[in-house]
Each structure stands twice: as structure tokens, then as C-alpha cells.
Design an enzyme around this catalytic site. Structure first.
Site, PDB file in Angstrom:
ATOM      1  N   GLU A  32       0.713  -1.325  -0.091  1.00 29.93           N
ATOM      2  CA  GLU A  32      -0.026   0.048  -0.077  1.00 29.93           C
ATOM      3  C   GLU A  32       1.248   1.165  -0.077  1.00 29.93           C
ATOM      4  OE1 GLU A  32      -3.321   0.232  -0.331  1.00 29.93           O
ATOM      5  OE2 GLU A  32      -2.723   2.187  -0.405  1.00 29.93           O
ATOM      6  N   CYS A  63       4.454  -2.842  -7.932  1.00 24.12           N
ATOM      7  CA  CYS A  63       2.999  -2.322  -7.815  1.00 24.12           C
ATOM      8  C   CYS A  63       3.200  -0.992  -6.774  1.00 24.12           C
ATOM      9  CB  CYS A  63       2.278  -3.456  -6.932  1.00 24.12           C
ATOM     10  SG  CYS A  63       0.595  -3.203  -7.225  1.00 24.12           S
ATOM     11  N   ARG A 120      -5.068  -4.966  -7.477  1.00 21.11           N
ATOM     12  CA  ARG A 120      -5.337  -3.658  -7.210  1.00 21.11           C
ATOM     13  C   ARG A 120      -4.212  -2.684  -7.906  1.00 21.11           C
ATOM     14  NH1 ARG A 120      -6.950  -0.107  -3.157  1.00 21.11           N
ATOM     15  NH2 ARG A 120      -5.591  -0.686  -1.709  1.00 21.11           N
ATOM     16  N   HIS A 156       2.844  -8.115  -9.278  1.00 20.38           N
ATOM     17  CA  HIS A 156       3.770  -8.587  -8.437  1.00 20.38           C
ATOM     18  C   HIS A 156       4.510  -9.931  -8.768  1.00 20.38           C
ATOM     19  CE1 HIS A 156       2.080  -7.274  -4.740  1.00 20.38           C
ATOM     20  NE2 HIS A 156       1.167  -6.452  -5.375  1.00 20.38           N
ATOM     21  N   GLU A 158       6.688 -11.622  -7.505  1.00 17.77           N
ATOM     22  CA  GLU A 158       7.025 -12.336  -6.451  1.00 17.77           C
ATOM     23  C   GLU A 158       5.889 -13.696  -6.459  1.00 17.77           C
ATOM     24  OE1 GLU A 158       5.837  -9.571  -6.024  1.00 17.77           O
ATOM     25  OE2 GLU A 158       4.582  -9.643  -3.985  1.00 17.77           O
TER      26      GLU A 158
END
Ligand code: GLN
Length: 180
Positions: A32, A63, A120, A156, A158
Site C-alpha cells: 500500500e 506495484c 489492485r 507482483h 514474487e
């Protein structure tokens, strides 16, 4: 993922400015960006990271990390950020958590498509002259970019077993360390 990509790589977490000492590369992870931005300010990390990156330290933002690397952010500015890449990034560009998705991406420099998980996720709305796009969705919207030793990916990396981007980043780190 880094250790899996290359068993010789030593990995540790960065939490305070002194953790930057001796690093050959830095990954700013997903999560975030508002929270990470607050922590960058609270721990006095903004300036030291910016300075290290300006001196050639490879930094990869994934991200939320991509949001923090961008110079311009649409959809809510975090308190703190790194802000070095000539990009405009839109936060939550695909909608809410339920609108998360996976797709195979052709990625510049990789010889096979990369399976990418978008949670997101942000989107690169503008790639300025200092940066170059590296991957786009089938409709042409940019989801990865590079500017020298700075790398930004909206997904992402990972969350899949594919370590090819990690291996690419490790190579950048080795090359940069050899030059410093
Ligand atoms: N939506 C988050 C943000 O705006 C990023 C999500 C992620 O990192 N998976 O910071």
C-alpha cells in the site's frame, strides 16, 4: 525469489537509512503506497534512497513500489515517495481488489512471456522521455518501464515461480556494483 534466481545473492530487509550501507540494489515491494510512503517519511528514508538511486543504485518498484518511484501520481499522493522516474502512474487503475487479474506479458529483454499478477494495480499513464516502456497489456496500456537502473512493474513478480525478471535485476545490480 532473489535467492532462487541466484543462490549467490545475499538478501536483507531495509528499514532504516543505515540498512542502505553496502546494498547493491533495492526492491520497493507491493503493498500500500500510502502506508509505505508514511514509513519512508517516519524513518527518514526518502532522501537517502533518492540519493543512492541518483548515484546509480538499481531500484525496482513493484506495484505500490512503482507508485512510489513515479514522479507524478494520479489518484492520491502518498506523503512520502522516491519520485525519480519520469512516469505518470495512476493508482488502482483497474478498480478494486475483486478486479485483480493475471495475464501473460511480452517483456522487452526477456525471450518468453512473463505471467503477471495484478492486484489492485497501478498503470503507467505517461512514459516521459527519460524512461522507456518495457511491457504493455494487450490493449497497449503500459505496465512496466525502465529509466537507467530504475525499474517499475505494476504487477507482483514474487507471486509466480518465474524468476527471469529477478535474474535480470540481479544482473543490473552486478553491473552497477562493478561501476561504482
Ligand atoms: N493499490 C495499492 C496502492 O495504491 C497498490 C497495490 C499493490 O501493491 N498490490 O498503493
Amino acid at each position: 525469489m532473489l535467492r532462487r534466481a541466484d543462490a549467490c545473492v545475499a538478501v536483507r530487509e531495509l528499514r532504516t537509512p543505515k540498512d542502505l550501507v553496502g546494498l547493491d540494489g533495492l526492491i520497493v515491494p507491493g503493498g500500500e503506497s500510502t502506508t509505505i510512503g508514511k514509513l519512508l517519511v517516519a524513518y527518514g528514508l526518502e532522501q537517502p534512497i533518492r540519493q543512492a538511486a541518483n548515484h546509480g543504485l538499481p531500484v525496482w518498484g513493484t506495484c505500490a513500489g512503482m507508485i512510489l518511484l513515479a514522479r507524478d501520481i494520479v489518484g492520491g499522493e502518498p506523503d512520502g515517495r522516491i519520485g525519480l522516474m519520469d512516469l505518470t502512474v495512476r493508482r488502482n487503475a483497474f478498480g478494486r481488489q475483486v478486479d485483480s487479474f493475471e495475464v501473460d506479458l511480452a517483456f522487452a529483454g526477456l525471450d518468453r512471456p512473463l505471467h503477471a499478477v495484478f492486484i489492485r494495480a497501478p498503470l503507467v499513464e505517461r512514459v516521459g522521455p527519460e524512461a522507456e516502456p518495457l511491457a504493455s497489456l494487450p490493449d497497449g496500456r503500459v505496465v512496466a518501464a525502465r529509466q537507467g537502473n530504475l525499474l517499475a512493474t505494476a504487477f507482483h513478480p514474487e507471486l509466480t515461480p518465474d524468476t527471469s525478471l529477478h535474474a535480470w535485476f540481479i544482473e543490473r545490480c552486478r553491473a552497477a556494483a562493478a561501476c561504482l
